[in-house]
Design a protein around this motif. Structure first.
Motif, PDB file in Angstrom:
ATOM      1  N   MET A   1     -80.077  49.270 -25.758  1.00 56.46           N
ATOM      2  CA  MET A   1     -81.042  48.953 -24.723  1.00 56.46           C
ATOM      3  C   MET A   1     -80.963  49.986 -23.589  1.00 56.46           C
ATOM      4  N   LEU A   2     -79.727  50.248 -23.129  1.00 57.43           N
ATOM      5  CA  LEU A   2     -79.546  51.204 -22.041  1.00 57.43           C
ATOM      6  C   LEU A   2     -79.939  52.616 -22.473  1.00 57.43           C
ATOM      7  N   LEU A   3     -79.625  52.960 -23.711  1.00 60.10           N
ATOM      8  CA  LEU A   3     -79.982  54.282 -24.220  1.00 60.10           C
ATOM      9  C   LEU A   3     -81.501  54.442 -24.301  1.00 60.10           C
ATOM     10  N   ALA A   4     -82.196  53.391 -24.716  1.00 62.18           N
ATOM     11  CA  ALA A   4     -83.660  53.429 -24.777  1.00 62.18           C
ATOM     12  C   ALA A   4     -84.260  53.552 -23.381  1.00 62.18           C
ATOM     13  N   ALA A   5     -83.700  52.848 -22.430  1.00 67.26           N
ATOM     14  CA  ALA A   5     -84.183  52.945 -21.046  1.00 67.26           C
ATOM     15  C   ALA A   5     -83.961  54.358 -20.512  1.00 67.26           C
ATOM     16  N   SER A   6     -82.800  54.940 -20.827  1.00 63.49           N
ATOM     17  CA  SER A   6     -82.522  56.301 -20.400  1.00 63.49           C
ATOM     18  C   SER A   6     -83.529  57.270 -21.005  1.00 63.49           C
ATOM     19  N   GLY A   7     -83.804  57.125 -22.288  1.00 67.22           N
ATOM     20  CA  GLY A   7     -84.796  57.986 -22.941  1.00 67.22           C
ATOM     21  C   GLY A   7     -86.170  57.849 -22.313  1.00 67.22           C
ATOM     22  N   GLY A   8     -86.534  56.626 -21.981  1.00 67.16           N
ATOM     23  CA  GLY A   8     -87.818  56.396 -21.333  1.00 67.16           C
ATOM     24  C   GLY A   8     -87.894  57.049 -19.962  1.00 67.16           C
ATOM     25  N   PHE A   9     -86.827  56.930 -19.197  1.00 68.59           N
ATOM     26  CA  PHE A   9     -86.811  57.562 -17.876  1.00 68.59           C
ATOM     27  C   PHE A   9     -86.819  59.085 -17.981  1.00 68.59           C
ATOM     28  N   TRP A  10     -86.137  59.654 -18.987  1.00 63.36           N
ATOM     29  CA  TRP A  10     -86.182  61.097 -19.178  1.00 63.36           C
ATOM     30  C   TRP A  10     -87.592  61.544 -19.532  1.00 63.36           C
ATOM     31  N   ALA A  11     -88.276  60.762 -20.353  1.00 63.98           N
ATOM     32  CA  ALA A  11     -89.660  61.092 -20.703  1.00 63.98           C
ATOM     33  C   ALA A  11     -90.559  61.042 -19.468  1.00 63.98           C
ATOM     34  N   LEU A  12     -90.381  60.019 -18.633  1.00 61.75           N
ATOM     35  CA  LEU A  12     -91.151  59.947 -17.382  1.00 61.75           C
ATOM     36  C   LEU A  12     -90.829  61.119 -16.458  1.00 61.75           C
ATOM     37  N   PHE A  13     -89.571  61.504 -16.408  1.00 62.69           N
ATOM     38  CA  PHE A  13     -89.160  62.640 -15.586  1.00 62.69           C
ATOM     39  C   PHE A  13     -89.834  63.923 -16.079  1.00 62.69           C
ATOM     40  N   ALA A  14     -89.835  64.154 -17.386  1.00 60.92           N
ATOM     41  CA  ALA A  14     -90.473  65.351 -17.948  1.00 60.92           C
ATOM     42  C   ALA A  14     -91.977  65.320 -17.689  1.00 60.92           C
ATOM     43  N   TRP A  15     -92.597  64.159 -17.835  1.00 61.84           N
ATOM     44  CA  TRP A  15     -94.036  64.037 -17.564  1.00 61.84           C
ATOM     45  C   TRP A  15     -94.329  64.364 -16.107  1.00 61.84           C
ATOM     46  N   ARG A  16     -93.491  63.868 -15.206  1.00 63.17           N
ATOM     47  CA  ARG A  16     -93.691  64.129 -13.781  1.00 63.17           C
ATOM     48  C   ARG A  16     -93.506  65.604 -13.464  1.00 63.17           C
ATOM     49  N   LEU A  17     -92.539  66.255 -14.100  1.00 63.78           N
ATOM     50  CA  LEU A  17     -92.346  67.687 -13.873  1.00 63.78           C
ATOM     51  C   LEU A  17     -93.544  68.495 -14.359  1.00 63.78           C
ATOM     52  N   ARG A  18     -94.148  68.064 -15.452  1.00 62.99           N
ATOM     53  CA  ARG A  18     -95.306  68.785 -15.982  1.00 62.99           C
ATOM     54  C   ARG A  18     -96.552  68.563 -15.134  1.00 62.99           C
ATOM     55  N   SER A  19     -96.673  67.381 -14.553  1.00 58.91           N
ATOM     56  CA  SER A  19     -97.912  67.060 -13.830  1.00 58.91           C
ATOM     57  C   SER A  19     -97.839  67.374 -12.337  1.00 58.91           C
ATOM     58  N   ALA A  20     -96.662  67.607 -11.800  1.00 60.80           N
ATOM     59  CA  ALA A  20     -96.524  67.860 -10.367  1.00 60.80           C
ATOM     60  C   ALA A  20     -97.013  69.259 -10.013  1.00 60.80           C
ATOM     61  N   GLU A  21     -97.597  69.371  -8.833  1.00 63.82           N
ATOM     62  CA  GLU A  21     -98.076  70.666  -8.379  1.00 63.82           C
ATOM     63  C   GLU A  21     -96.904  71.608  -8.086  1.00 63.82           C
ATOM     64  N   GLU A  22     -95.876  71.086  -7.425  1.00 65.31           N
ATOM     65  CA  GLU A  22     -94.655  71.835  -7.163  1.00 65.31           C
ATOM     66  C   GLU A  22     -93.472  70.984  -7.623  1.00 65.31           C
ATOM     67  N   PRO A  23     -93.093  71.081  -8.903  1.00 60.38           N
ATOM     68  CA  PRO A  23     -92.036  70.203  -9.434  1.00 60.38           C
ATOM     69  C   PRO A  23     -90.657  70.541  -8.871  1.00 60.38           C
ATOM     70  N   PHE A  24     -89.792  69.549  -8.916  1.00 55.66           N
ATOM     71  CA  PHE A  24     -88.409  69.713  -8.477  1.00 55.66           C
ATOM     72  C   PHE A  24     -87.720  70.798  -9.293  1.00 55.66           C
TER      73      PHE A  24
END
Length: 103
Positions: free
Chosen positions: A1-24
């Motif tokens: 369960m925790l591993l799946a949540a971690s994978g989901g958050f990493w996917a959201l993080f990657a999506w945010r980096l791709r969509s941000a105008e000036e990513p972290f």
């Protein structure tokens, strides 16, 4: 369960980096092996340090029966070691050539 949540958050993080105008952290930087490995090592090292900083006092108090103040004092060697290690490694970095390491 925790591993799946971690994978989901990493996917959201990657999506945010791709969509941000000036990513972290621009994903193009992570294509460089040195930058990618340094980021991963830093993340794991900092995660371990924070984990130890949280778990060790609980262990000292619960398993060893130390009081809260003695538990804090018992953390001093780890903190001193961290400061000394960071200082020594920081001073060594400019003197160590990256070409001396095998690829």
């Amino acid at each position: 369960m925790l591993l799946a949540a971690s994978g989901g958050f990493w996917a959201l993080f990657a999506w945010r980096l791709r969509s941000a105008e000036e990513p972290f952290i621009p994903l193009s930087i992570l294509q460089n092996a040195i930058a990618r490995n340094a980021s991963l090592c830093s993340a794991f090292g900092l995660g371990a340090f924070i984990g130890l900083s949280v778990v060790m006092p609980v262990y000292f108090e619960g398993a060893l029966g130390l009081s809260a103040d003695r538990s804090g004092v018992a953390l001093i060697p780890m903190m001193v070691g961290t400061v000394v290690g960071a200082t020594v490694s920081g001073r060594m970095m400019p003197h160590v050539s990256t070409t001396s390491f095998p690829r």
